[in-house]
Design a protein around this motif. Structure first.
Motif, short mmCIF file in Angstrom:
data_model
loop_
_atom_site.label_atom_id
_atom_site.label_comp_id
_atom_site.label_asym_id
_atom_site.label_seq_id
_atom_site.Cartn_x
_atom_site.Cartn_y
_atom_site.Cartn_z
N UNK A 1 -39.74 -26.93 -10.17
CA UNK A 1 -38.04 -26.03 -9.94
C UNK A 1 -38.37 -24.80 -9.14
N UNK A 2 -39.43 -24.04 -9.45
CA UNK A 2 -39.33 -22.43 -9.47
C UNK A 2 -40.05 -22.64 -7.91
N UNK A 3 -40.48 -23.27 -6.60
CA UNK A 3 -40.70 -23.36 -6.14
C UNK A 3 -39.66 -23.22 -4.92
N UNK A 4 -38.36 -24.05 -5.55
CA UNK A 4 -37.71 -24.92 -4.66
C UNK A 4 -36.48 -23.45 -4.32
N UNK A 5 -36.78 -22.45 -5.72
CA UNK A 5 -35.26 -21.69 -6.21
C UNK A 5 -35.97 -20.13 -4.95
N UNK A 6 -34.35 -20.03 -3.78
CA UNK A 6 -34.60 -19.59 -3.15
C UNK A 6 -34.98 -17.53 -4.00
N UNK A 7 -35.64 -17.22 -3.73
CA UNK A 7 -35.66 -15.49 -4.31
C UNK A 7 -34.28 -14.90 -3.84
N UNK A 8 -33.60 -14.22 -5.18
CA UNK A 8 -32.18 -13.16 -4.76
C UNK A 8 -32.72 -12.31 -3.13
N UNK A 9 -31.64 -11.98 -3.14
CA UNK A 9 -31.35 -11.28 -2.17
C UNK A 9 -30.13 -9.80 -2.01
N UNK A 10 -30.65 -8.98 -1.65
CA UNK A 10 -29.67 -7.62 -1.86
C UNK A 10 -28.10 -8.46 -2.03
N UNK A 11 -27.10 -8.00 -2.58
CA UNK A 11 -25.51 -8.49 -1.41
C UNK A 11 -25.23 -7.72 -0.99
N UNK A 12 -24.90 -8.62 -0.10
CA UNK A 12 -23.65 -8.20 0.71
C UNK A 12 -23.10 -7.61 0.83
N UNK A 13 -23.03 -6.36 1.60
CA UNK A 13 -21.45 -5.49 1.01
C UNK A 13 -20.24 -6.25 1.61
N UNK A 14 -19.35 -5.95 1.05
CA UNK A 14 -17.50 -6.04 1.39
C UNK A 14 -17.66 -5.95 3.17
N UNK A 15 -16.60 -5.94 3.33
CA UNK A 15 -16.03 -5.92 4.98
C UNK A 15 -15.52 -4.29 4.99
N UNK A 16 -15.41 -3.95 5.86
CA UNK A 16 -15.28 -2.35 5.86
C UNK A 16 -14.05 -2.65 6.34
N UNK A 17 -13.11 -2.69 5.68
CA UNK A 17 -11.19 -2.60 5.55
C UNK A 17 -11.41 -1.39 5.49
N UNK A 18 -9.84 -1.23 5.11
CA UNK A 18 -9.25 -0.08 5.09
C UNK A 18 -8.68 -0.47 3.56
N UNK A 19 -9.10 0.19 2.20
CA UNK A 19 -8.70 -0.21 1.23
C UNK A 19 -7.42 -0.89 1.27
N UNK A 20 -6.09 -0.04 1.36
CA UNK A 20 -5.07 -0.98 1.32
C UNK A 20 -4.70 -2.18 1.66
N UNK A 21 -6.01 -2.54 2.75
CA UNK A 21 -5.71 -3.84 3.73
C UNK A 21 -6.27 -4.57 2.29
N UNK A 22 -7.65 -4.27 1.93
CA UNK A 22 -8.78 -5.32 0.79
C UNK A 22 -7.25 -5.35 -0.32
N UNK A 23 -6.19 -4.39 -1.04
CA UNK A 23 -5.93 -4.47 -1.89
C UNK A 23 -4.47 -5.53 -1.45
N UNK A 24 -4.59 -5.63 -0.91
CA UNK A 24 -3.52 -6.19 -0.11
C UNK A 24 -4.06 -7.52 0.17
N UNK A 25 -5.06 -8.38 0.64
CA UNK A 25 -5.57 -9.33 0.36
C UNK A 25 -5.90 -10.30 -0.51
N UNK A 26 -6.40 -9.12 -1.51
CA UNK A 26 -7.03 -9.53 -2.99
C UNK A 26 -5.70 -9.58 -4.30
N UNK A 27 -4.39 -9.19 -3.46
CA UNK A 27 -3.07 -9.48 -4.56
C UNK A 27 -2.43 -10.68 -3.77
N UNK A 28 -2.98 -11.26 -2.12
CA UNK A 28 -2.10 -12.54 -2.10
C UNK A 28 -3.93 -14.18 -2.85
N UNK A 29 -4.92 -13.54 -3.08
CA UNK A 29 -5.76 -14.32 -3.89
C UNK A 29 -4.89 -14.63 -5.17
N UNK A 30 -4.60 -13.28 -5.95
CA UNK A 30 -3.89 -13.44 -7.09
C UNK A 30 -2.92 -14.21 -7.73
#
Length: 512
Positions: A1-30
């Motif tokens: 199992x160990x050999x087949x499991x990929x190593x964790x990589x650093x997290x990708x940043x969220x897209x560089x959006x305007x905060x209000x746009x990000x909030x609007x998208x998250x409200x749509x998800x909600x």
């Protein structure tokens, strides 16, 4: 199992959006979550804390974990995320620490993996599964089930920069705590400090009590109070500036050792060492004096340092602070001569010289607190101008003049001098204590002098408290009492430069 499991990589940043746009998208998800069922479920119960899983399984090998699966059921805020086709990694943060999670198609199913791909950093998740290790040896929960428990509508600050604005850190402490491990560590250390203090007080047979925060007469300290109005009683009331007079009433009543961890309020300025709402610990012990108090206070502070930080030798703002050695004890004049040795004994005994020198140093000698000051108060003022800030190592300054100590017992052998001390560390007052004045007639006369000072313009002078005098007339046993500034002590033990760094929600001007 160990050999087949990929190593964790650093997290990708969220897209560089305007905060209000990000909030609007998250409200749509909600909104879509609401359509599918309860958007904020409350039926998931984590069974493990992250720190405990690391402590008990961190040294286990990947092979051992695969051969003897260890169940894990955790919940926390998603701080990192990386999606890789049929699998994904994330990092959850709970109150105890962080744990990586591994979400794989074959283990959780297509629907759960697809949902995870659309969840955001800051969302709160519940994860069930078993422990494993990645190729890089990181302990990880391999999810068998994963759920969204709370949808976060606002994006977290950039992980590399955090909250850059210090005022925003204070105002939005909830965000600061999410993203700053240093901030969480500060308040955990403060909690350990308070536990150590309470434990020592109880071990020394002190009774913890609670006294009023609304006072009909402000007393127990020289400070300007906050004033309010009690509608039902139709009378002016004052937020507590100190609990002292109430605690000593309890000693009169027969509780011979009492203490209170209390919130006090003083309508004064803001500074790196002042907040209008602050925490004190005051304690009173019958049949003790200020010498006993100094010994007890020193031991108490040393224990608090050891239990909060693991050592009595600390680093404060890049400089060593050693609280393992006996604390120094100096009179006001001795401290001046130690840190401003150019003053002669004759000069320090000359009130006229002291007035001229204080004026040269910029002190308000014509203000209400010094205009009619005697020699002792002038010496204290010179100490504050020349020596106080130099007292880096813990130092008790002792034997204060009676005119600035209206509640302290006068020495039996040195007229005009009280059995009082203040403890200074890194140039700041940390504690104030004294043998208590228990002579009701003397106390009444000193209250009258304070009233005269108030009438002359000293707004911080005390009121006359007739009920406290009545309590003394029933008999206060010989008593020692001390107050310790909890916030300032927390600053020392957490290497914090400002008092607002150790208060969860410090006083700030209203937004907008």
């Amino acid at each position: 199992m160990t050999d087949k499991t990929p190593a964790a990589a650093p997290a990708a940043n969220e897209p560089e959006f305007d905060e209000n746009q990000i909030i609007a998208e998250r409200r749509a998800k909600l909104a879509r979550l609401r359509e599918a069922g309860p958007a904020f479920p409350n039926d998931f119960r984590p069974q493990h804390q992250v720190a405990a899983l690391h402590a008990t399984n961190g040294h286990a090998s990947a092979e051992d974990l695969e051969a003897s699966p260890v169940p894990a059921c955790i919940a926390g805020r998603m701080m990192l995320k990386r999606v890789m086709g049929k699998a994904a990694f994330g990092t959850l943060q709970d109150a105890s620490g962080r744990m990586q999670i591994y979400v794989q198609l074959d283990a959780v199913g297509a629907d759960a993996l697809e949902a995870f791909k659309h969840w955001d950093l800051g969302d709160i998740l519940g994860v069930e599964g078993t422990l494993m290790k990645t190729r890089t040896g990181e302990l990880t929960v391999k999810a068998s089930a994963i759920r969204l428990l709370t949808k976060s509508l606002r994006p977290l600050p950039d992980k590399f920069h955090g909250l850059a604005d210090q005022e925003v850190k204070y105002r939005q402490r909830y965000v600061d705590l999410i993203v700053s491990e240093d901030t969480r560590r500060t308040f955990l250390a403060r909690s350990k400090m308070m536990s150590a203090i309470r434990n020592q007080m109880v071990e020394a047979s002190f009774l913890e009590v609670e006294t009023p925060m609304l006072h009909p007469i402000p007393g127990g300290a020289a400070a300007k109070p906050f004033i309010t109005h009690h509608n039902a009683l139709d009378q002016e009331m004052f937020l507590r500036i100190a609990p002292e007079l109430y605690l000593k009433r309890l000693v009169v009543g027969g509780f011979e050792r009492v203490f209170e961890v209390n919130r006090n309020f003083r309508n004064e300025g803001l500074s790196p060492r002042h907040n209008p709402e602050f925490t004190m610990m005051e304690f009173y012990a019958a049949y003790t004096d200020y010498v006993w108090l100094m010994d007890f206070t020193e031991a108490l502070i040393r224990r608090a340092a050891l239990e909060a930080t693991g050592s009595a030798v600390l680093q404060y703002q890049g400089r060593e602070l050693d609280m393992s050695q006996p604390f120094a004890r100096l009179t006001i004049v001795q401290a001046i001569k130690a840190h401003a040795p150019h003053y002669t004994d004759a000069q320090l005994a000359d009130a006229a010289f002291l007035r001229t020198e204080l004026k040269r140093l910029g002190a308000h000698v014509d203000g209400p607190q010094l205009k009619y000051a005697g020699l002792g108060a002038l010496q204290l003022a010179l100490f504050e101008e020349t020596a106080e800030s130099q007292l880096w190592a813990p130092t008790f300054i002792i034997d204060y003049p009676i005119e600035v100590s209206p509640l302290a017992r006068e020495s039996d052998t040195r007229p005009g001098i009280t059995e009082r001390f203040e403890l200074f560390i890194v140039g700041r007052e940390i504690a104030n204590g004294f043998s208590e004045l228990n002579d009701p007639e003397d106390q009444a006369a000193r209250f009258q002098a304070q009233v005269a000072a108030k009438d002359a313009g000293d707004h911080e002078a005390m009121h006359f408290d007739a009920d406290y005098i009545r309590a003394l007339e029933y008999g206060l046993p010989p008593t020692g009492g001390c107050g310790i500034g909890i916030d300032r002590l927390a600053m020392l033990l957490t290497d914090s430069p400002a008092i607002r760094d150790v208060i969860l929600f410090p006083a700030l001007k209203r937004e907008g």
